[in-house]
Design an enzyme around this catalytic site. Structure first.
Site, PDB file in Angstrom:
ATOM      1  N   ASN A 104       0.840  -1.198   0.000  1.00 43.36           N
ATOM      2  CA  ASN A 104       0.000   0.000   0.000  1.00 43.36           C
ATOM      3  C   ASN A 104       0.881   1.257   0.000  1.00 43.36           C
ATOM      4  O   ASN A 104       2.115   1.154   0.056  1.00 43.36           O
ATOM      5  CB  ASN A 104      -0.923  -0.035   1.226  1.00 43.36           C
ATOM      6  CG  ASN A 104      -0.166   0.255   2.504  1.00 43.36           C
ATOM      7  OD1 ASN A 104       0.911  -0.287   2.741  1.00 43.36           O
ATOM      8  ND2 ASN A 104      -0.727   1.094   3.343  1.00 43.36           N
ATOM      9  N   CYS A 108       1.952   3.470   2.094  1.00 43.36           N
ATOM     10  CA  CYS A 108       2.952   3.710   3.150  1.00 43.36           C
ATOM     11  C   CYS A 108       3.796   2.504   3.468  1.00 43.36           C
ATOM     12  O   CYS A 108       4.674   2.564   4.356  1.00 43.36           O
ATOM     13  CB  CYS A 108       2.249   4.199   4.401  1.00 43.36           C
ATOM     14  SG  CYS A 108       1.365   5.740   4.162  1.00 43.36           S
ATOM     15  N   GLU A 138       3.096  -0.469   4.859  1.00 42.76           N
ATOM     16  CA  GLU A 138       2.870  -1.348   6.007  1.00 42.76           C
ATOM     17  C   GLU A 138       2.034  -2.581   5.689  1.00 42.76           C
ATOM     18  O   GLU A 138       1.911  -3.468   6.530  1.00 42.76           O
ATOM     19  CB  GLU A 138       2.226  -0.578   7.170  1.00 42.76           C
ATOM     20  CG  GLU A 138       0.751  -0.242   7.017  1.00 42.76           C
ATOM     21  CD  GLU A 138       0.514   1.063   6.296  1.00 42.76           C
ATOM     22  OE1 GLU A 138      -0.611   1.585   6.379  1.00 42.76           O
ATOM     23  OE2 GLU A 138       1.447   1.559   5.635  1.00 42.76           O
TER      24      GLU A 138
END
Length: 589
Positions: free
Chosen positions: A268, A270, A272
């Site tokens: 995704n 970011c 994570e």
């Protein structure tokens, strides 16, 4: 609600509370939490549960700010939109039809409040042949620019701006163009980008050997490059603009819970949540600032909160209307959730543990081991109560669980503002400053103020002095032991950032979103050192941000990525040669 501060109320009113057609807010914060708790609890009736009892449990967790789900759940639960996931990964095939189909899907996801990640590794390189037309391919970076332009025009759900992660394997022939794609100011402003490395890359790097570049259309090697040169280029660009990050795909896939279903190649925005194509993840975070009792962790309360959070997130999957049928199918099959934390630094302050200490690393390890076990046990209980996720027999799990993954550490940039706590597992930015979102939000660290008053050194003059400062370590009227408790992101050495990330990653199913901050006068070699340390310590991906290295960032709610917009001297990338600085990058007065 009297537990919300002014910042929280401002954020909720601007982005979360329901509005009428004229844009007037028609919901209170208390009604928001009631709406979300009521909607998610309705899933209980599907398995013969008690929706009213669970609604009360959910409401207590939300209204006390002890647990908050990702923004789309807060915005959309109980509304006509009803899309509750934050993270999606879409495939980008090597065809015009496939690429623009992915673009359409991206628009639908952004409109619903989600962010998107892609690997562009299947797209043939620039200069390659286009068989149908006899033309020449323009390469993956050219199509990323189209995705970026489209994202610019779409405001997520009317409240969130679109965000993307663009990933390219290190063995793609266009890897150099990809690494330097953000060299021009403002390029790909709606993308974070990461280079995906694997064991073959690092074996070649350690051996001092070249490795092949593979044309994805033919599967054949078309060139060979020095992996050290690629890593140097990544470090140079990260020094200059904060991108690219580096992913460790071999590490990611070693912990892929459903390898029979597919290989993970993207994350995704970011980083994570590494996800399969058409997979999504519903995220939520425990507020650790509310899990301490005096100078100790309330482990029983933490356990209860984690279990409530896992149930809430699993219910969110059931209640969500996903924007594509393919996502519905994949989510029903794997049911990934990502429970994480925020307020880590706040908890360290309560426990009197300096962030920059071995004790903090040990505590991170102990804390996340406990949370992970509680989350997995909650997922096992849900599997008994409901059923395991359909793909579990093909998974790496040795017993039935409800969710293919249960834990993930998200940035919590906005929900931490609502909760009034420090973001994610990051150190604080400062003890008093203006956060450059929503017209400016005045941030004051309540724990610092409380300690200052208790210890007798509080004054308005002191607060004026520290306001806007990125460190208090030279403020002599603050006792040394207090200064140590409030190490800011600028005070923490890069290696400690990575050690904290690695300690959490050891017990996280998905991955950990964390920024490794380095000083404005750091050099390219410092960035490369962080990349190498991250590899050695076993994290799944790494992002380095040099203070003042660029003016804007899609994760603009992080003040570290907004600072120096006017205060710093800007250095062209070409001024940083061979990892050394000519000194012109010093901050100006």
């Amino acid at each position: 609600m009297d537990n919300l501060d002014d910042v929280a109320e401002t954020v909720l009113e601007a982005r979360y509370l329901q509005q009428d057609e004229a844009g007037n807010v028609v919901e209170t914060p208390a009604e928001l939490f009631e709406r979300v708790a009521h909607d998610l609890a309705r899933a209980e009736s599907q398995w013969g549960g008690d929706p009213d009892a669970v609604e009360e449990r959910f409401h207590d967790a939300l209204s006390s700010l002890e647990f908050l789900p990702n923004s789309p759940t807060l915005m959309n639960a109980g509304t006509e939109l009803q899309q509750l996931a934050a993270c999606f990964v879409l495939p980008v095939p090597d065809s015009i039809d496939g690429i623009f189909s992915a673009l359409k899907s991206t628009a639908l996801i952004h409109q619903s409040g989600g962010g998107t990640g892609f690997t562009f590794g299947d797209v043939r390189p620039s200069g390659d042949v286009v068989m149908k037309t006899g033309g020449v391919a323009s390469g993956p970076v050219s199509f990323m620019r189209i995705f970026d332009a489209a994202t610019e025009q779409i405001k997520q759900g009317g409240r969130r701006r679109g965000a993307n992660m663009g990933i390219l394997p290190a063995h793609h022939p266009d890897v150099d163009d990809f690494v330097t794609a953000k060299e021009e100011e403002g390029a790909l402003r709606n993308f974070n980008v990461s280079v995906a490395t694997d064991e073959a890359f690092w074996d070649a790097y350690e051996a001092g050997e070249q490795y092949p570049l593979i044309n994805p259309r033919t599967g054949e090697a078309v060139d060979a490059v020095d992996p050290e040169a690629v890593l140097d280029s990544c470090a140079r660009m990260a020094w200059g603009v904060g991108d690219p990050g580096v992913l460790f795909l071999d590490r990611i896939n070693a912990e892929n819970p459903t390898p029979e279903v597919g290989r993970i190649r993207a994350t995704n925005p970011c980083g994570e949540t590494p996800l399969l194509p058409y997979e999504a993840c519903v995220l939520g975070s425990v507020n650790l600032s509310k899990m301490t009792d005096g100078d100790a962790v309330d482990w029983d309360k933490l356990d209860r909160t984690v279990r409530t959070g896992v149930r809430l997130l699993d219910n969110a999957i059931t209640r969500s209307d996903f924007p594509l049928e393919a996502i519905e199918v994949r989510m029903a099959a794997n049911r990934k959730v990502g429970l994480g934390v925020m307020g880590f630094h706040d908890a360290l302050v309560d426990l009197e543990i300096p962030y920059d200490s071995e004790k903090a690393v040990d505590f991170a390890d102990e804390l996340m081991a406990f949370i992970s076990e509680s989350a997995r046990d909650a997922s096992r209980e849900l599997a008994d109560e409901r059923e395991p996720f359909p793909n579990w027999e093909e998974s790496t799990h040795d017993e039935p669980v409800r969710n293919a993954t249960t834990t993930s550490i998200a940035p919590t940039g906005t929900i931490s503002l609502i909760a009034g706590c420090s973001a994610s597992i990051e150190p604080v930015y400062g003890v008093a400053y203006e956060k450059h979102v929503l017209g400016g939000l005045d941030q004051v660290n309540d724990r610092f103020v409380d300690v200052a008053k208790e210890r007798g050194f509080y004054s308005e003059e002191l607060m004026d002095r520290v306001r806007g400062e990125d460190s208090i370590q030279d403020v002599e009227e603050i006792p040394e032991d207090v200064r140590e408790l409030f190490h800011t992101a600028h005070d923490v050495p890069p290696a400690r950032h990575v050690e904290i990330q690695a300690a959490f990653q050891e017990h996280v199913d998905n991955a950990v979103s964390k920024t490794v901050n380095i000083s404005h006068d750091a050099d390219v070699a410092d960035v490369r050192d962080v990349f190498e340390l991250a590899r050695d310590l076993g994290v799944k991906g790494i992002t380095v941000f040099r203070s003042g290295s660029r003016r804007e960032q899609i994760l603009g709610e992080d003040p570290l990525k907004e600072e120096c917009a006017s205060e710093c001297d800007w250095v062209p990338l070409e001024a940083e040669m061979d990892g050394g600085s000519d000194g012109s990058n010093a901050e100006s007065d």
